[in-house]
Scaffold this motif. Structure first.
Motif, PDB file in Angstrom:
ATOM      1  N   UNK A 182       0.947  -1.187  -0.005  1.00  0.00           N
ATOM      2  CA  UNK A 182       0.023   0.058  -0.045  1.00  0.00           C
ATOM      3  C   UNK A 182       0.963   1.240  -0.117  1.00  0.00           C
ATOM      4  N   UNK A 183       1.846   1.301   0.970  1.00  0.00           N
ATOM      5  CA  UNK A 183       2.807   2.397   0.960  1.00  0.00           C
ATOM      6  C   UNK A 183       3.446   2.776  -0.482  1.00  0.00           C
ATOM      7  N   UNK A 184       3.820   1.770  -1.001  1.00  0.00           N
ATOM      8  CA  UNK A 184       4.514   1.846  -2.414  1.00  0.00           C
ATOM      9  C   UNK A 184       3.694   2.337  -3.328  1.00  0.00           C
ATOM     10  N   UNK A 185       2.567   1.561  -3.205  1.00  0.00           N
ATOM     11  CA  UNK A 185       1.705   2.076  -4.483  1.00  0.00           C
ATOM     12  C   UNK A 185       1.091   3.603  -4.356  1.00  0.00           C
ATOM     13  N   UNK A 186       0.701   3.795  -2.998  1.00  0.00           N
ATOM     14  CA  UNK A 186       0.337   5.283  -2.632  1.00  0.00           C
ATOM     15  C   UNK A 186       1.451   6.256  -2.977  1.00  0.00           C
ATOM     16  N   UNK A 187       2.558   5.910  -2.558  1.00  0.00           N
ATOM     17  CA  UNK A 187       3.907   7.128  -2.642  1.00  0.00           C
ATOM     18  C   UNK A 187       4.007   7.220  -4.012  1.00  0.00           C
ATOM     19  N   UNK A 188       4.303   6.053  -4.840  1.00  0.00           N
ATOM     20  CA  UNK A 188       4.499   6.175  -6.261  1.00  0.00           C
ATOM     21  C   UNK A 188       3.470   6.858  -7.165  1.00  0.00           C
ATOM     22  N   UNK A 242       6.563   3.220   7.485  1.00  0.00           N
ATOM     23  CA  UNK A 242       6.020   4.282   6.537  1.00  0.00           C
ATOM     24  C   UNK A 242       7.031   5.438   6.437  1.00  0.00           C
ATOM     25  N   UNK A 243       7.676   5.891   7.725  1.00  0.00           N
ATOM     26  CA  UNK A 243       8.742   6.777   7.942  1.00  0.00           C
ATOM     27  C   UNK A 243       9.741   6.720   6.709  1.00  0.00           C
ATOM     28  N   UNK A 244      10.271   5.441   6.812  1.00  0.00           N
ATOM     29  CA  UNK A 244      11.437   5.380   5.808  1.00  0.00           C
ATOM     30  C   UNK A 244      10.828   5.416   4.343  1.00  0.00           C
ATOM     31  N   UNK A 245       9.861   4.787   3.912  1.00  0.00           N
ATOM     32  CA  UNK A 245       9.148   4.763   2.515  1.00  0.00           C
ATOM     33  C   UNK A 245       8.971   6.222   2.288  1.00  0.00           C
ATOM     34  N   UNK A 246       8.466   6.965   3.069  1.00  0.00           N
ATOM     35  CA  UNK A 246       8.077   8.294   2.561  1.00  0.00           C
ATOM     36  C   UNK A 246       9.379   9.054   2.544  1.00  0.00           C
ATOM     37  N   UNK A 247      10.470   9.068   3.198  1.00  0.00           N
ATOM     38  CA  UNK A 247      11.723   9.660   3.226  1.00  0.00           C
ATOM     39  C   UNK A 247      12.126   9.147   1.923  1.00  0.00           C
ATOM     40  N   UNK A 248      12.410   7.878   1.303  1.00  0.00           N
ATOM     41  CA  UNK A 248      12.929   7.520   0.219  1.00  0.00           C
ATOM     42  C   UNK A 248      12.335   8.082  -1.086  1.00  0.00           C
ATOM     43  N   UNK A 249      10.793   8.346  -0.968  1.00  0.00           N
ATOM     44  CA  UNK A 249      10.171   8.855  -1.964  1.00  0.00           C
ATOM     45  C   UNK A 249      10.136  10.283  -2.170  1.00  0.00           C
ATOM     46  N   UNK A 250      10.136  11.096  -1.176  1.00  0.00           N
ATOM     47  CA  UNK A 250      10.410  12.507  -1.149  1.00  0.00           C
ATOM     48  C   UNK A 250      11.734  13.152  -1.065  1.00  0.00           C
ATOM     49  N   UNK A 251      12.644  12.305  -0.359  1.00  0.00           N
ATOM     50  CA  UNK A 251      14.042  12.910  -0.041  1.00  0.00           C
ATOM     51  C   UNK A 251      13.873  14.307   0.868  1.00  0.00           C
ATOM     52  N   UNK A 252      12.717  14.339   1.619  1.00  0.00           N
ATOM     53  CA  UNK A 252      12.419  15.339   2.543  1.00  0.00           C
ATOM     54  C   UNK A 252      12.697  15.176   3.945  1.00  0.00           C
ATOM     55  N   UNK A 253      13.749  15.855   4.501  1.00  0.00           N
ATOM     56  CA  UNK A 253      13.740  15.504   6.072  1.00  0.00           C
ATOM     57  C   UNK A 253      12.848  16.077   6.625  1.00  0.00           C
TER      58      UNK A 253
END
Length: 462
Positions: A182-188, A242-253
């Motif tokens: 879910x996280x991978x699909x939503x963030x992509x 989720x924290x790790x995946x959204x950081x990888x997706x956005x590169x936003x600290x």
């Protein structure tokens, strides 16, 4: 000429060589356990290792047919860890006159066969992206199943199991996979919207509240697991994922900082209002207090594990020559302490290096993936393995409070074994798709935004 030089080649023969080495490690561990015991059933390891070898060969052949470009290191490392776990569980069985190792072998067979079905049926990991929101619903259902009266049961204070007759399962182990999907699909799908929206606050760009909704849902879900099911380990795992995946997706600290603030808020709330969390912290901080040690559900398990590892020292007492059976749950929650006593610091370090290699090969598959969904999914799945190892080893060594997470592939328990073998199958398929020759016309690139990249500059013009 350059295309010919960089064309990927299957490395299944190299994988076969590593598999033989991994199985040899398992055979050696079983032999040492059996030779140190006078029990008649100490030679049953020949049957167990024979079955495991057959299953290993079956998956290897399947990879040659359906995923010949898959990473050649992932499967051998998994087999080595799995066989070592079987050997240690067998060693505990000989001391307690139980037969948990054969039950673990049955679960290993089921898990490997289901992983083989995933390899055969999936073929392309991108097909999972169509089930993004179905995966979210499945995650919620899996987490709520133990709360159904008559179906869910409470074991060791946590209501995370379901039982039908003699069959029991921990649905939360499968939920970590569906949540990753879910996280991978939503963030992509929503990465560009998250990157473009929001206001700047100093050097950070904050997301809009509507874009924070999935993060808030993940946080509430993790806290809900902690409150209702009394499962601290799964709560940490789900939110950290989720924290790790959204950081990888956005590169936003900024997302990481917001997540850490939410973790601190949730942790303070749990520590001050939830009795089971308070007791867990007290057991961790005052483990050597006699009252805490002798209390029901106290620190006896942690302290005995620490003394066992101290007795093992640098090289250990030798497989079959220690007394890890004195530690409660020595074959499941405390199996790392069991290895620490009989293999010593060197043996445990070797096991941790195997985990490190497995996780880095998963990250390598993520880096090589040609689509954002594959990058995020492989990263999330690899991180679940990493966080499990970090939390359980930290708990056993008393660096952090001990939680109920299982050591992947090694600890007794079918649910964890099944979920982690499915993770291995998905990582193998992602690595195959990232390394296989590209066919047809190459479509537009689908890269993650990184600091300084073109997409990042487009989102944040000077």
């Amino acid at each position: 000429m350059s295309e010919l030089q960089t064309a990927p080649v299957p490395r299944r023969n190299f994988e076969l060589l590593l598999l033989l080495l991994a199985l040899s490690i398992g055979f050696a561990a079983f032999y040492l356990v059996g030779s140190a015991s006078e029990e008649a059933n100490s030679r049953d390891f020949l049957l167990e290792m024979g079955i495991l070898s057959g299953l290993t060969l079956f998956v290897h052949i399947l990879l040659r047919i359906f995923a010949k470009y898959a990473d050649p290191v992932i499967l051998p490392i998994t087999i080595a860890l799995n066989s070592l776990g079987l050997a240690m569980i067998h060693r505990i069985d000989l001391s307690r006159s139980t037969n948990q190792s054969f039950r673990q072998l049955i679960w290993t067979g089921i898990a490997i066969l289901i992983a083989a079905v995933v390899l055969w049926a999936l073929r392309d990991h991108r097909n999972l992206r169509r089930f993004t929101y179905i995966s979210l619903v499945a995650s919620i259902v899996l987490l709520l199943l133990p709360m159904i009266p008559g179906l869910g049961v409470t074991i060791n204070g946590a209501r995370i199991w379901i039982r039908v007759d003699d069959f029991s399962l921990q649905p939360g182990e499968l939920a970590k996979i569906t949540l990753s999907i879910f996280f991978a699909g939503y963030l992509s799908s929503n990465r560009d919207l998250i990157l473009m929206a929001g206001r700047k606050f100093g050097p950070m760009q904050l997301p809009r509240m509507r874009d924070m909704a999935p993060m808030v849902i993940a946080w509430l879900l993790s806290i809900g697991v902690l409150v209702v099911q009394r499962d601290l380990g799964s709560s940490i795992l789900f939110f950290g994922l989720f924290i790790v995946m959204i950081y990888v997706a956005t590169a936003r600290i900024s997302w990481v900082l917001i997540g850490l603030l939410m973790v601190v808020a949730g942790g303070l709330f749990a520590a001050t209002t939830m009795g089971h969390v308070t007791r867990r912290l007290n057991t961790w901080l005052n483990a050597f207090d006699p009252e805490v040690y002798h209390a029901t559900g106290g620190s006896l398990q942690i302290v005995e594990g620490l003394f066992g590892m101290a007795d093992g020292g640098l090289v250990g007492t030798g497989l079959g020559n220690g007394s890890p059976y004195r530690v409660p749950l020595a074959n499941s929650d405390m199996i790392i302490a069991s290895f620490g006593e009989e293999l010593g610091l060197i043996g445990v370090s070797a096991i941790l290096i195997l985990f490190l290699l497995l996780i880095t090969r998963g990250i390598r598959a993520a880096l090589g993936s040609r689509d954002t969904f594959g990058k995020l999914l492989a990263t999330g799945l690899s991180f679940t393995l990493a966080l499990q190892v970090l939390v359980i080893v930290g708990g056993v060594t008393r660096l952090i409070p001990l939680t109920g997470l299982a050591t992947p592939f090694m600890a007794a328990g079918g649910s964890s074994l099944l979920a982690n073998w499915i993770i291995v199958a998905l990582l193998l398929m992602i690595s195959h798709n990232s390394r296989r020759p590209m066919s047809g016309t190459v479509g537009p690139t689908d890269e993650l935004a990184t600091p300084g990249s073109a997409s990042s500059k487009a989102v944040n013009p000077k």
